[in-house]
Design an enzyme around this catalytic site. Sequence first.
Site, short mmCIF file in Angstrom:
data_model
loop_
_atom_site.label_atom_id
_atom_site.label_comp_id
_atom_site.label_asym_id
_atom_site.label_seq_id
_atom_site.Cartn_x
_atom_site.Cartn_y
_atom_site.Cartn_z
N LYS A 85 -45.93 34.41 -6.95
CA LYS A 85 -46.67 35.60 -7.39
C LYS A 85 -45.66 36.57 -7.97
O LYS A 85 -44.67 36.94 -7.31
CB LYS A 85 -47.37 36.25 -6.20
CG LYS A 85 -48.86 36.03 -6.22
CD LYS A 85 -49.50 36.86 -5.14
CE LYS A 85 -50.99 36.90 -5.31
NZ LYS A 85 -51.62 37.75 -4.30
C1 E4P Z 1 -55.01 38.66 -4.41
O1 E4P Z 1 -54.29 37.74 -4.79
C2 E4P Z 1 -54.53 39.69 -3.48
O2 E4P Z 1 -53.82 39.06 -2.44
C3 E4P Z 1 -55.59 40.53 -2.82
O3 E4P Z 1 -56.88 40.05 -3.07
C4 E4P Z 1 -55.41 42.01 -3.03
O4 E4P Z 1 -56.48 42.66 -2.46
P1 E4P Z 1 -56.44 44.15 -1.87
O5 E4P Z 1 -56.99 45.04 -2.93
O6 E4P Z 1 -57.35 44.05 -0.68
O7 E4P Z 1 -55.03 44.48 -1.50
#
Ligand code: E4P
Length: 223
Positions: A85
């Site tokens: 990521k």
């Molecule tokens: C996606 O890849 C992220 O890990 C996640 O959905 C982010 O979500 P949040 O807005 O709850 O931090």
Amino acid sequence: MEIFLDTANIEEIKEILSWGVMRGLTTNQKIFLNEKGVNFETQVKKILDLVDGPVSIEAPACDAEGIIKAAREYAKWNKKKVVIKIPMLANGDGIKAAYTLEKEGIKTNVTAMMNVNQTMLAAAAGATYASLFFNRIRDGGVDPIEVVKQSRAFIDQGDYKTKLIVGSIRKPNDVIEIASANPHVITIPYKIMKQMPFHEKTVETLKEFDKAWEEFLKAEKKC
Ligand code: E4P
């Protein structure tokens, strides 16, 4: 459209794997914070042993060099399953890192994306995945459904290999809304996944059927 699980918790992963619905997994730094006390490498390796699919782990560096260095290390843990990521850094360093890593055969997931410009860059750089954050886009006053639809159209029209992941889900109905915009993947937190089999009318219907079955059994002709 595929379902991924958004967690780093082993018990949660095991439970949802047993449902047979998840095709991959995503994590981030906040998700790992929930697992306080674990060792990052050990936990990721446990996850890689369990999940038969792509596992996104974040390279939390703030420049291309730092991301690339961390990514090369993480990829050694399982080059087939590990997806790095990469933050969509404002100065373009995230895009540069994704381009460099994909050329080396390391899969990337450009993350924390909020608009179509960012999708365009992630796709053009050759990222394997690009992650739009549904509720955070909405928090910014923009319709996330339009962002997902336009991003998907850009990818399809350009015939890019990038798969669009949509995360940042806060309630089961978000999943239904997101599905209508047709991303390649929806990544769902455990808490939401657990609520998805429930519908009050289903519960009501099943009660009615159970009652009917009891009555049927009472009246059944015994042979
Ligand atoms: C996606 O890849 C992220 O890990 C996640 O959905 C982010 O979500 P949040 O807005 O709850 O931090």
